[in-house]
Design a protein around this motif. Structure first.
Motif, short mmCIF file in Angstrom:
data_model
loop_
_atom_site.label_atom_id
_atom_site.label_comp_id
_atom_site.label_asym_id
_atom_site.label_seq_id
_atom_site.Cartn_x
_atom_site.Cartn_y
_atom_site.Cartn_z
N UNK A 12 0.83 -1.21 0.00
CA UNK A 12 0.00 0.00 0.00
C UNK A 12 0.87 1.26 0.00
N UNK A 13 1.92 1.26 0.82
CA UNK A 13 2.81 2.42 0.87
C UNK A 13 3.49 2.66 -0.48
N UNK A 14 3.92 1.60 -1.12
CA UNK A 14 4.57 1.74 -2.43
C UNK A 14 3.60 2.32 -3.47
N UNK A 15 2.37 1.84 -3.46
CA UNK A 15 1.39 2.34 -4.43
C UNK A 15 1.07 3.81 -4.17
N UNK A 16 0.89 4.18 -2.90
CA UNK A 16 0.59 5.58 -2.57
C UNK A 16 1.74 6.49 -2.95
N UNK A 17 2.97 6.10 -2.61
CA UNK A 17 4.14 6.92 -2.94
C UNK A 17 4.30 7.03 -4.46
N UNK A 18 4.12 5.93 -5.16
CA UNK A 18 4.24 5.94 -6.62
C UNK A 18 3.22 6.86 -7.27
N UNK A 23 1.70 11.99 -9.76
CA UNK A 23 0.83 13.16 -9.71
C UNK A 23 1.67 14.44 -9.66
N UNK A 24 2.77 14.40 -8.92
CA UNK A 24 3.67 15.55 -8.85
C UNK A 24 4.23 15.92 -10.22
N UNK A 25 4.46 14.94 -11.05
CA UNK A 25 4.94 15.18 -12.41
C UNK A 25 3.96 16.05 -13.18
N UNK A 26 2.68 15.76 -13.05
CA UNK A 26 1.67 16.50 -13.79
C UNK A 26 1.29 17.82 -13.12
N UNK A 27 1.46 17.91 -11.81
CA UNK A 27 1.06 19.11 -11.09
C UNK A 27 2.15 20.17 -11.01
N UNK A 28 3.38 19.82 -11.37
CA UNK A 28 4.50 20.74 -11.26
C UNK A 28 5.24 20.84 -12.60
N UNK A 29 4.60 21.41 -13.63
CA UNK A 29 5.21 21.42 -14.96
C UNK A 29 6.42 22.35 -15.10
N UNK A 30 6.60 23.28 -14.16
CA UNK A 30 7.72 24.22 -14.27
C UNK A 30 9.00 23.72 -13.60
N UNK A 31 8.97 22.57 -12.94
CA UNK A 31 10.13 22.06 -12.21
C UNK A 31 11.27 21.76 -13.18
N UNK A 36 12.31 13.50 -12.65
CA UNK A 36 12.56 12.67 -11.47
C UNK A 36 11.27 12.16 -10.85
N UNK A 37 10.19 12.89 -11.03
CA UNK A 37 8.89 12.42 -10.53
C UNK A 37 8.49 11.09 -11.18
N UNK A 38 8.96 10.85 -12.38
CA UNK A 38 8.61 9.62 -13.09
C UNK A 38 9.24 8.39 -12.45
N UNK A 39 10.16 8.58 -11.53
CA UNK A 39 10.70 7.45 -10.79
C UNK A 39 9.62 6.79 -9.93
N UNK A 40 8.49 7.46 -9.77
CA UNK A 40 7.36 6.89 -9.06
C UNK A 40 6.79 5.66 -9.73
N UNK A 41 7.16 5.45 -10.99
CA UNK A 41 6.72 4.25 -11.71
C UNK A 41 7.29 2.99 -11.04
N UNK A 42 8.49 3.09 -10.48
CA UNK A 42 9.13 1.93 -9.87
C UNK A 42 8.38 1.44 -8.64
N UNK A 43 8.14 2.30 -7.62
CA UNK A 43 7.38 1.77 -6.48
C UNK A 43 5.95 1.39 -6.84
N UNK A 44 5.35 2.09 -7.80
CA UNK A 44 4.00 1.74 -8.23
C UNK A 44 3.98 0.35 -8.85
#
Length: 68
Positions: A12-18, A23-31, A36-44
């Motif tokens: 559950x923690x891995x899915x939530x963090x992923x 979501x951060x990737x899409x919500x922070x387009x100016x970063x 690096x937000x796409x690394x969330x694919x791994x825990x997901x």
């Protein structure tokens, strides 16, 4: 097939963090390091399949004991 080595809480923690990182990737387009937000694919992915290759290498298993 991969051996399951991730318990329920860990999963559950891995899915939530992923999902939060993706979501951060899409919500922070100016970063500047937005990719690096796409690394969330791994825990997901490891949370969805309930298997972690690094846990297998290190011999870690967070699954509960099976009843016999």
């Amino acid at each position: 097939m991969l051996k399951k080595n991730i318990g329920t809480v860990d999963r559950v923690l891995r899915i939530v963090v992923g999902l939060a990182l993706i979501a951060g990737y899409f919500m922070n387009p100016e970063a500047s390091l937005r990719w690096l937000y796409l690394l969330g694919i791994i825990p997901l992915a490891t949370g969805i399949i309930s298997s972690c290759p690094i846990y297998s290498i290190l011999g870690i298993n967070t699954c509960g004991m099976k009843k016999q």
